[in-house]
Scaffold this motif. Structure first.
Motif, PDB file in Angstrom:
ATOM      1  N   TRP A  94       0.790  -1.382   0.012  1.00 11.20           N
ATOM      2  CA  TRP A  94       0.228   0.112  -0.076  1.00 11.20           C
ATOM      3  C   TRP A  94       0.810   1.248   0.019  1.00 11.20           C
ATOM      4  N   ASP A  95       2.067   1.399   0.854  1.00  8.78           N
ATOM      5  CA  ASP A  95       2.715   2.279   0.669  1.00  8.78           C
ATOM      6  C   ASP A  95       3.482   2.653  -0.788  1.00  8.78           C
ATOM      7  N   ILE A  96       3.829   1.481  -1.345  1.00 11.22           N
ATOM      8  CA  ILE A  96       4.424   1.557  -2.682  1.00 11.22           C
ATOM      9  C   ILE A  96       3.577   2.243  -3.708  1.00 11.22           C
ATOM     10  N   LYS A  97       2.025   1.768  -3.629  1.00 14.57           N
ATOM     11  CA  LYS A  97       1.075   2.154  -4.441  1.00 14.57           C
ATOM     12  C   LYS A  97       0.613   3.655  -4.155  1.00 14.57           C
ATOM     13  N   GLY A  98       0.699   4.067  -3.001  1.00 15.34           N
ATOM     14  CA  GLY A  98       0.472   5.423  -2.665  1.00 15.34           C
ATOM     15  C   GLY A  98       1.634   6.373  -3.330  1.00 15.34           C
ATOM     16  N   LYS A  99       2.786   5.802  -3.223  1.00 16.64           N
ATOM     17  CA  LYS A  99       4.022   6.673  -3.498  1.00 16.64           C
ATOM     18  C   LYS A  99       3.914   6.874  -5.212  1.00 16.64           C
ATOM     19  N   ALA A 100       3.800   5.785  -5.772  1.00 14.52           N
ATOM     20  CA  ALA A 100       3.614   5.613  -7.399  1.00 14.52           C
ATOM     21  C   ALA A 100       2.447   6.481  -7.536  1.00 14.52           C
ATOM     22  N   ALA A 101       1.160   6.576  -7.045  1.00 14.96           N
ATOM     23  CA  ALA A 101       0.310   7.335  -7.474  1.00 14.96           C
ATOM     24  C   ALA A 101       0.509   8.754  -6.872  1.00 14.96           C
ATOM     25  N   GLY A 102       1.318   9.063  -5.996  1.00 15.32           N
ATOM     26  CA  GLY A 102       1.342  10.348  -5.584  1.00 15.32           C
ATOM     27  C   GLY A 102       0.338  10.811  -4.505  1.00 15.32           C
ATOM     28  N   LEU A 103      -0.069   9.857  -3.867  1.00 15.72           N
ATOM     29  CA  LEU A 103      -1.254  10.252  -3.024  1.00 15.72           C
ATOM     30  C   LEU A 103      -1.015   9.334  -1.561  1.00 15.72           C
ATOM     31  N   PRO A 104      -1.705   9.936  -0.481  1.00 16.24           N
ATOM     32  CA  PRO A 104      -1.596   9.072   0.741  1.00 16.24           C
ATOM     33  C   PRO A 104      -2.458   8.104   0.719  1.00 16.24           C
ATOM     34  N   VAL A 105      -2.263   6.886   1.387  1.00 14.53           N
ATOM     35  CA  VAL A 105      -3.085   5.751   1.300  1.00 14.53           C
ATOM     36  C   VAL A 105      -4.475   6.089   1.547  1.00 14.53           C
ATOM     37  N   TYR A 106      -4.848   6.698   2.739  1.00 16.03           N
ATOM     38  CA  TYR A 106      -6.277   7.092   2.723  1.00 16.03           C
ATOM     39  C   TYR A 106      -7.209   7.494   1.683  1.00 16.03           C
ATOM     40  N   GLN A 107      -6.387   8.204   0.580  1.00 12.17           N
ATOM     41  CA  GLN A 107      -6.961   8.571  -0.625  1.00 12.17           C
ATOM     42  C   GLN A 107      -7.263   7.264  -1.371  1.00 12.17           C
ATOM     43  N   LEU A 108      -6.447   6.291  -1.410  1.00 11.70           N
ATOM     44  CA  LEU A 108      -6.679   5.204  -2.192  1.00 11.70           C
ATOM     45  C   LEU A 108      -7.720   4.403  -1.477  1.00 11.70           C
ATOM     46  N   LEU A 109      -7.990   4.554  -0.181  1.00 10.31           N
ATOM     47  CA  LEU A 109      -9.152   3.754   0.681  1.00 10.31           C
ATOM     48  C   LEU A 109     -10.558   4.296   0.134  1.00 10.31           C
ATOM     49  N   GLY A 110     -10.450   5.712  -0.246  1.00  8.90           N
ATOM     50  CA  GLY A 110     -11.836   6.449  -0.607  1.00  8.90           C
ATOM     51  C   GLY A 110     -11.781   7.726  -0.022  1.00  8.90           C
ATOM     52  N   GLY A 111     -10.903   8.200   0.579  1.00  8.49           N
ATOM     53  CA  GLY A 111     -10.592   9.563   1.166  1.00  8.49           C
ATOM     54  C   GLY A 111     -10.964   9.763   2.598  1.00  8.49           C
ATOM     55  N   LYS A 112     -11.027  10.952   2.995  1.00  2.82           N
ATOM     56  CA  LYS A 112     -11.495  11.155   4.613  1.00  2.82           C
ATOM     57  C   LYS A 112     -12.973  11.051   4.786  1.00  2.82           C
ATOM     58  N   SER A 113     -13.108  10.338   5.865  1.00  2.00           N
ATOM     59  CA  SER A 113     -14.503  10.430   6.540  1.00  2.00           C
ATOM     60  C   SER A 113     -14.583  11.490   7.662  1.00  2.00           C
ATOM     61  N   ARG A 114     -13.322  11.924   8.116  1.00  2.00           N
ATOM     62  CA  ARG A 114     -13.281  13.068   9.210  1.00  2.00           C
ATOM     63  C   ARG A 114     -11.977  13.874   8.932  1.00  2.00           C
ATOM     64  N   GLN A 115     -11.816  14.984   9.659  1.00  2.00           N
ATOM     65  CA  GLN A 115     -10.688  15.837   9.605  1.00  2.00           C
ATOM     66  C   GLN A 115      -9.654  15.224  10.547  1.00  2.00           C
ATOM     67  N   ALA A 116      -9.944  14.460  11.616  1.00  2.00           N
ATOM     68  CA  ALA A 116      -8.733  14.205  12.560  1.00  2.00           C
ATOM     69  C   ALA A 116      -9.249  13.028  12.991  1.00  2.00           C
ATOM     70  N   VAL A 117      -8.296  12.206  13.864  1.00  2.00           N
ATOM     71  CA  VAL A 117      -8.612  11.024  14.448  1.00  2.00           C
ATOM     72  C   VAL A 117      -8.452  11.204  16.127  1.00  2.00           C
TER      73      VAL A 117
END
Length: 405
Positions: A94-117
């Motif tokens: 997942w780390d590789i896929k995010g780096k290849a896409a230039g995106l954080p992993v949470y964006q690959l999962l579908g984006g944010k459901s909240r602003q903070a954890v």
């Protein structure tokens, strides 16, 4: 994007961590956490001898296929060693896929459901008043959810309370064998209500309070505890009893409305399937490192959401910062996220090895937008802290019977 090399590193910056680095032919690499506390080298051997040789030359983008290959392809499914190894490879991919896409992993999962954890911190004291003083300190730091643990009078050691010892490792001295700790349910019950009654009297109802039983009680004893603590409105009671027999939680559930959480030792969705679908728990505490990585935890979260069960990933110090980073991406995405256990971002030794970009303020964690997991590993710094064989304690009743630690 073919996998060219897989390296495994073991270091001990206060705790032993097993780190996996998957490198592609293009030079993009990903990191994963394979730490299994007290059995670290079993996972190292499994990765080096049985997993890595099977993955060289495979497409690093085929995350799902590789996960299924490592899970179904071995015939001997599940188990902590197997699933920790799968988890590390999965995180790295997942780390590789995010780096290849230039995106954080949470964006690959579908984006944010909240602003903070939202985080919950630990207040552990030598007595009730000490625990409450530490709780007050955490509230002043901005934490709105706090786990309370107090030493049990009459027992020289209590889970979660180390006194003047900095770590469980120090309990072992120069003889690295499992330390042994006594347990008495009666003495525990003599203390526990006082802890929460005084906490509510001192801090009111605006702060969330939690407690970890750490599986010390039988189901009927846990039912008694849950009912006893109902007036103090806990966010959840963690690991009230062992649930190898998942039906055990029917006894607890039928006697108390105190919310229940479990899952830090779970390796697959099958360990918690009945607990979730029968709505016997309220929070699932599985960890990405121990339960098969981001791919598996995402699947568990989706299943749990159908039954109104929230996620509350395990966050003990024996999970490396890589696992914490993976949890952050899952937490910011999962619509049924509940809360994240938090014990800090590591000591200075750990911070010299794991470079992370997570920001914590007012009891909340903010996830970086860096591509992939947003964490780096310094191999040279790791060499300064070699592996040290170590174990978690063993628990015994006062008559000598081995008990649940």
């Amino acid at each position: 994007m073919k996998i060219k090399e897989i390296n495994v590193y073991v270091c001990s910056p206060g705790r032993n961590f097993v780190t996996v680095k998957v490198i592609t032919e293009e030079g993009i690499y990903g990191l994963g956490d394979a730490t299994l506390n007290g059995r670290e080298m079993a996972v190292v051997s499994y990765l080096q001898e049985h997993v890595a040789p099977c993955l060289i030359g495979r497409n690093a983008h085929d995350i799902e296929d590789i996960w299924q290959y490592l899970y179904k392809g071995v015939y001997w499914r599940k188990g902590p060693v197997n699933m920790a190894a799968i988890a590390a490879i999965d995180m790295a991919l997942w780390d590789i896929k995010g780096k290849a896409a230039g995106l954080p992993v949470y964006q690959l999962l579908g984006g944010k459901s909240r602003q903070a954890v939202t985080l919950y911190a630990h207040a552990s004291g030598e007595n009730v008043e000490d625990t409450l003083d530490k709780t007050e300190d955490l509230i002043k730091q901005g934490f709105k959810a706090i786990r309370l643990q107090s030493a049990v009078p009459g027992l020289n050691v209590t889970y979660g309370v180390l006194g003047d010892k900095k770590d469980y490792y120090e309990l072992q001295g120069n003889r690295p064998l499992p330390p042994e700790e006594p347990w008495s349910t009666q003495k525990y019950f003599n203390m526990i209500e006082e802890l929460f009654s005084k906490a509510r009297a001192r801090f009111g109802n605006d702060v969330h309070l939690l407690h970890d039983v750490h599986s010390r009680l039988t189901p009927i004893e846990s039912a008694k505890l849950g009912k006893l603590l109902e007036p103090y409105n806990l966010m959840f009671l963690e690991d009230a009893s062992i649930a190898e027999n998942q039906d055990s939680y029917k006894i607890i559930r039928h006697h108390t409305t105190t919310p229940l959480a479990i899952g830090e030792t779970y390796n697959t969705i099958w360990d918690c399937k009945d607990l979730i679908q029968n709505q016997l728990i309220d929070y699932l505490r599985a960890a990405a490192t121990h339960a098969g990585g981001i791919t598996a935890l995402r699947r568990m979260a989706d299943f749990a959401s159908i039954y109104n069960v929230k996620t509350a990933p395990h966050g003990a110090p024996d999970l490396s910062p890589i696992c914490f980073a993976a949890h952050m991406h899952l937490n910011i995405w999962a619509p049924n996220f509940g809360i994240q256990e938090f014990v800090g971002l590591g000591n200075e030794q750990s911070k010299s090895i794991f470079k992370q970009s997570i920001e914590v303020k007012q009891g909340m964690a903010y996830v970086s937008d860096a591509p992939g997991l947003g964490i780096e590993f310094d191999e040279e710094a790791a060499k300064e802290f070699p592996y040290k064989r170590s174990y978690l304690p063993v628990s015994r009743l006062e008559d000598g019977t081995v008990w649940n630690w």
